[in-house]
Design a protein around this motif. Sequence first.
Motif, PDB file in Angstrom:
ATOM      1  N   SER A 141      39.471  41.648  41.248  1.00 40.75           N
ATOM      2  CA  SER A 141      38.989  42.526  40.178  1.00 40.75           C
ATOM      3  C   SER A 141      38.071  43.620  40.723  1.00 40.75           C
ATOM      4  O   SER A 141      37.605  43.547  41.863  1.00 40.75           O
ATOM      5  N   HIS A 150      41.865  32.141  40.568  1.00 41.00           N
ATOM      6  CA  HIS A 150      40.733  32.505  41.416  1.00 41.00           C
ATOM      7  C   HIS A 150      41.031  33.773  42.208  1.00 41.00           C
ATOM      8  O   HIS A 150      40.162  34.655  42.357  1.00 41.00           O
ATOM      9  N   GLU A 190      40.712  36.813  40.033  1.00 38.26           N
ATOM     10  CA  GLU A 190      39.290  37.127  39.819  1.00 38.26           C
ATOM     11  C   GLU A 190      38.703  37.860  41.028  1.00 38.26           C
ATOM     12  O   GLU A 190      37.932  38.811  40.886  1.00 38.26           O
TER      13      GLU A 190
END
Length: 439
Positions: A409, A403, A406
């Motif tokens: 990003s 997580h 992510e």
Amino acid sequence: MSERWARTILTTYRWAGAAAYPLVGGYIAWRVNKGKEERTRRHERYGRPSHERPEGPLIWVHAASVGETIAVTGLIEHFLAAGIKIVLTTGTVTSASVATERLGGRVIHQYVPLDLKPAVSRFLNHWRPDLAIMAESEIWPMTILELGARRVPQVLVNGRMSDRSFKSWRKRSFLAEALFENLAHVVAQSEVDGERFRKLGARPVTVSGNLKVDTQHPPVDAATLAAIRGQIGGRRTWAAVSTHDGEEMAAADVHKMLRKRHPDLLSIVVPRHPERAPALKAEMEARGLKVICRSTGEAVTAGIDILLGDTIGEMGLYLRLTEIAFVGRSLTGSGGQNPIEPAMLGTAVLSGCNVQNFREAYRRLIDSGGARLVRDTQMLAGAVNYLLNNAGKREEMIAAGRHTVEEMSGALTRTLTALEPFIHPLIVQSRLQRGNGRP
């Protein structure tokens, strides 16, 4: 006065390098004998090309080692899709292999020239780049000055400034300013890095985040992965990856401590420099452990204690064989290695406390519960044992790590936005040439 002093130092550096140029043959020969250079391509280190320059706009991208090469892959893919030619330089044999594996023949790969005026000049005279992009912390005075003299825009991407480097440059701030004023843009990994570059005279500076977060997952051969998983069967596993001197033996000690509680334990040890594997294998065997090297293709049979990952480009394989990964250069080394790849591939991340070079990534992983720091070998053994015994906690760390990656990003998009003023004219030029029937 400081400006004049900086010019004097840089001029001295320039001519000292030129004087030393005839003497570097012995150094390159030594590196060849150590496996650090390709014998048949060592001429590239002197700036002598092994390919012709292609027609049209050309970007020179430099990525020193494996991590930097992986980080810039997304940028290179974008440039290639826009029809721009790329010459990619790296400084190590392993990074050259990664470049071939990920980009194949779509780019021209060369080993980076030595930062000496004759080598850099020869390289630039041949390739005549329209733009130079350097990754992370590559600050080479002669290269920067030669590019500046030729008015080639230079951009530092995924910029990183370690505590040690910043302290060193601050002592020579006049020299830093004389160099960094040649950079057309610095795209930094974090706010801390960005502020450090600004204090050293770089302008403009923007912050993108870490490019490596936006790279594709490390590749793996599915058949090989299935075969080794079959050999391992239901055995417990953990990995120590990107390890430096002292950490491999720490991993061996952890294995010996834990196999009393986990008799089926398999430890996977992946040294940062695979050429050290023969000596490591001998030392581990002297401690009573049964060791096989991945490079030999031997099967992971029931009696094997340690699988020594001495191959290039297979980190994706090793990390997929476990759910617990210690990331090296952090226990006995200093600075740490990037934890993003292990978190990305679904491992609970462990590390020593010396992670200054990747402070932001570790901060976010630790805050989310995706990573944990250990002080010494004893504490590492305890952390591995805890995670082996507690599947729920292990799964929580894995989920938190994924997580966090992510959430981190977006660096690729932000970097491309910063590069747009430099890239757009090259795209237009490339399209015009194709429209005129040129290759």
